[in-house]
Design a protein around this motif. Structure first.
Motif, short mmCIF file in Angstrom:
data_model
loop_
_atom_site.label_atom_id
_atom_site.label_comp_id
_atom_site.label_asym_id
_atom_site.label_seq_id
_atom_site.Cartn_x
_atom_site.Cartn_y
_atom_site.Cartn_z
N TRP A 223 1.62 -52.18 87.98
CA TRP A 223 0.41 -51.62 87.26
C TRP A 223 -0.35 -52.47 86.47
O TRP A 223 0.16 -53.46 86.30
N THR A 224 -1.55 -52.15 86.17
CA THR A 224 -2.22 -52.80 85.14
C THR A 224 -2.48 -52.12 83.76
O THR A 224 -2.76 -51.00 83.83
N VAL A 225 -2.16 -52.86 82.75
CA VAL A 225 -2.30 -52.08 81.53
C VAL A 225 -3.41 -52.66 80.84
O VAL A 225 -3.59 -53.95 80.57
N VAL A 226 -4.56 -51.95 80.51
CA VAL A 226 -5.73 -52.34 79.87
C VAL A 226 -5.63 -52.17 78.68
O VAL A 226 -5.47 -50.97 78.26
N LEU A 227 -5.94 -53.22 77.52
CA LEU A 227 -5.90 -52.81 76.11
C LEU A 227 -7.30 -52.50 75.94
O LEU A 227 -8.34 -52.78 76.32
N ARG A 237 7.13 -51.43 87.38
CA ARG A 237 7.22 -50.07 87.36
C ARG A 237 8.15 -49.64 86.38
O ARG A 237 7.78 -48.76 85.47
N GLN A 238 9.24 -50.53 86.03
CA GLN A 238 10.09 -49.93 84.98
C GLN A 238 9.25 -50.19 83.48
O GLN A 238 9.44 -49.38 82.68
N GLY A 239 8.56 -51.17 83.32
CA GLY A 239 7.72 -51.23 82.38
C GLY A 239 6.70 -50.18 82.14
O GLY A 239 6.53 -49.74 80.85
N TYR A 240 6.07 -49.87 83.27
CA TYR A 240 5.11 -48.71 83.07
C TYR A 240 5.76 -47.46 82.79
O TYR A 240 5.39 -46.70 81.83
N LEU A 241 6.98 -47.21 83.17
CA LEU A 241 7.95 -45.93 82.91
C LEU A 241 8.20 -45.84 81.38
O LEU A 241 8.07 -44.93 80.56
N ARG A 242 8.41 -47.29 81.03
CA ARG A 242 8.96 -47.41 79.48
C ARG A 242 7.73 -47.04 78.61
O ARG A 242 7.81 -46.38 77.62
N LEU A 243 6.48 -47.69 79.02
CA LEU A 243 5.42 -47.22 78.20
C LEU A 243 5.02 -45.89 78.16
O LEU A 243 4.73 -45.36 76.96
#
Lengths: 249, 273
Positions: A223-227, A237-243
């Motif tokens: 995923w791309t997380v845009v600030l 994927r794991q990080g996305y789910l945590r977020l």
């Protein structure tokens, strides 16, 4: 004869400093290089004089004793000085860290110095952040981060941190347009910060959830997380789910 | 027990008294009652019964009210004593050990000052341990113990601690709960001045407005400091104590601005009777 042990002492109370100085006068094997009135002075004195030993009061203005220890890069023997801190003393005992409880006697100081002498030259890793968490269980997360910037020290409010990335043995702390390198692992930084505000979205990236504008799926597992500042960060994927879990979406 | 007593009164005592009244009336008539006199006798019995039950009901209501008042009073006292004991016990060990450290240091460098500090410490501890937690004191007395506390901390903080007070003379004889002020000052030093390299000024105001005594205490803080996790356990205790003492008539408010922390206590202005 051995050269004297090079030491600094840091306490915000003039009387506490003069008492320690007075008792240390009986120990010609210890040379006091600097007396510091707060944590910032202590951290600077350590960077400047590279002492072998530091006597650190715990509660000091600007930086506390643990933060000073965290900033010390060269090997340093520490004797913490504290008035009364049940948890701190327990943490010191658990990690075999030397400490003096105020008021302390000349004998107690001599015993601490003897232990320090025995340990000088024995490499040991002391996690100041871990010590601090154990010493202050009622405030487990850092409100600010202290970073060395050349000879100077910069204090960053945790809430001001946008995101942090790991770079070899350092973390890169991004605050607005600026960034600071701190000698620390990302895992250790992650433990220092409040998990309700900072989430590990990637092996190499920790993000302040307040800054997240949106998330876009790239491939099946990335995923791309845009600030808010348009910065784009990669997430697993794991990080996305945590977020998502922390954001509650 | 109460229920049993009530039933006993209503169904045994009251009828018995009614019967006794009827018998008495019968005896007073001096001869077997005539047929026309029966309603009179019956009437006397009924009236006696009603009077008795009425009286018993009044009695029961009064007992109930007294018991409730006693319970409330006991609960309040218990709660207050517990809180006060907690507050008394909350003499921060940190404070004591730091003071002893100062004494140890002074004995080497300035024995006279060391002796003075021992005496100040003794005065403060005596005043603390002797204070009766359940009795209100005058603001003047509360200020005295606060000054003793400050004398000790001044040795430690040296020129980092400046104390200012503006006290309305009308406030001095007013009553306050004991040890209501000292924890606030301690809070101002531990969470405020101690974190500032150059310290600063702690300012106390005491104002009497209409029927209210207002105490406010200002201390500087780190400009960007966020409320610390262990902020004011002392403040919470002071707030609870005010509530225990005055209920809704008193309150504690906190005003935070950049670089300044203010606590305001408001309570009814009561003097010595």
């Amino acid at each position: 004869m051995k050269p004297p042990l090079r030491a600094i002492l840091a306490d915000d109370e003039p009387l506490a400093r003069s008492y320690l100085r007075e008792l240390l006068a009986a120990h010609p094997d210890v040379a006091i290089l600097a007396e510091c009135r707060n944590g910032l002075e202590a951290a600077r004195a350590i960077a400047q004089h590279r002492p072998e030993l530091a006597f650190l009061d715990i509660e000091m203005p600007k930086l506390d004793g643990f933060e000073v220890l965290d900033l010390a890069e060269a090997p340093l023997a520490v004797v913490f000085v504290t008035a009364f801190d049940h948890y701190a003393v327990r943490a010191f005992e658990a990690h075999a860290v030397d400490y003096l409880q105020k008021p302390f006697s000349a004998e107690r100081l001599a015993a601490a110095l003897q232990r320090v002498q025995q340990r000088i030259g024995v490499p040991r890793v002391l996690d100041a952040n871990l010590l601090r968490r154990e010493a202050f269980p009622d405030r487990p997360f850092a409100q600010r981060l202290a970073v060395k910037n050349g000879a100077d020290i910069v204090l960053i409010e945790a809430a001001d941190l946008d995101y942090a990335t790991s770079e070899d043995d350092y973390v890169n702390l991004h605050v607005g347009a600026k960034s600071w390198l701190k000698h620390q692992s990302l895992a250790s930084l992650e433990q220092t910060l409040d998990p309700r505000h900072f989430v590990r979205i990637h092996r190499t990236c920790l993000v302040n959830v307040e800054r997240v504008a949106r998330m876009e799926q790239e491939t099946r597992d990335t995923w791309t997380v845009v600030l808010r500042g348009r910065t784009e960060l990669r997430a697993t994927r794991q990080g996305y789910l945590r977020l998502r879990a922390v954001l509650g979406v | 027990m109460g229920v049993f007593l009530r039933l006993l009164r209503r169904y045994v005592l009251a009828p018995a008294v009614a019967l006794a009244a009827m018998l008495l009336a019968w005896a007073l008539l001096g001869q077997p009652p005539l047929e026309s006199e029966w309603p009179l006798l019956l009437g006397i019995g009924v009236v006696a019964y009603l009077l008795m039950t009425g009286w018993f009901q009044l009695l029961a209501a009064r007992e109930e009210a007294a018991a409730a008042a006693l319970r409330a009073q006991q609960a309040a006292l218990l709660a207050r004593d517990a809180e006060l004991a907690a507050l008394q016990a909350r003499l921060r060990p940190h404070f004591l050990f730091n003071a002893l450290q100062s004494v140890a240091a002074l004995i080497g460098s300035n024995p006279n000052a060391g002796r003075q500090m021992c005496l100040d410490l003794a005065d403060f501890l005596r005043a603390r341990f002797e204070s009766d937690p359940t009795r209100l004191v005058t603001l003047e007395d509360e200020l005295r113990i606060t000054h003793q506390y400050l004398a000790i901390e001044r040795v430690r903080f040296a020129d980092r601690l400046i104390w200012q007070e503006d006290i309305d003379p009308k406030a001095l004889p007013l009553l306050v709960p004991p040890l209501i002020l000292q924890p606030l000052v301690e809070n101002a030093l531990v969470h405020g001045l101690a974190r500032l390299e150059d310290g600063g000024t702690v300012h106390l105001h005491a104002i009497v407005q209409a029927d209210e005594l207002m105490l406010s205490l200002d201390n500087p803080t780190e400009p960007r400091s966020r409320p610390a996790a262990r902020k004011g356990q002392g403040l919470a205790l002071v707030r609870d104590r005010l509530q225990a003492q005055y209920g809704v008539a008193a309150r504690l408010t906190i005003e935070r601005s950049s670089g300044n922390f203010r606590v305001i206590l408001r309570m009814p202005a009561q003097g010595l009777p």
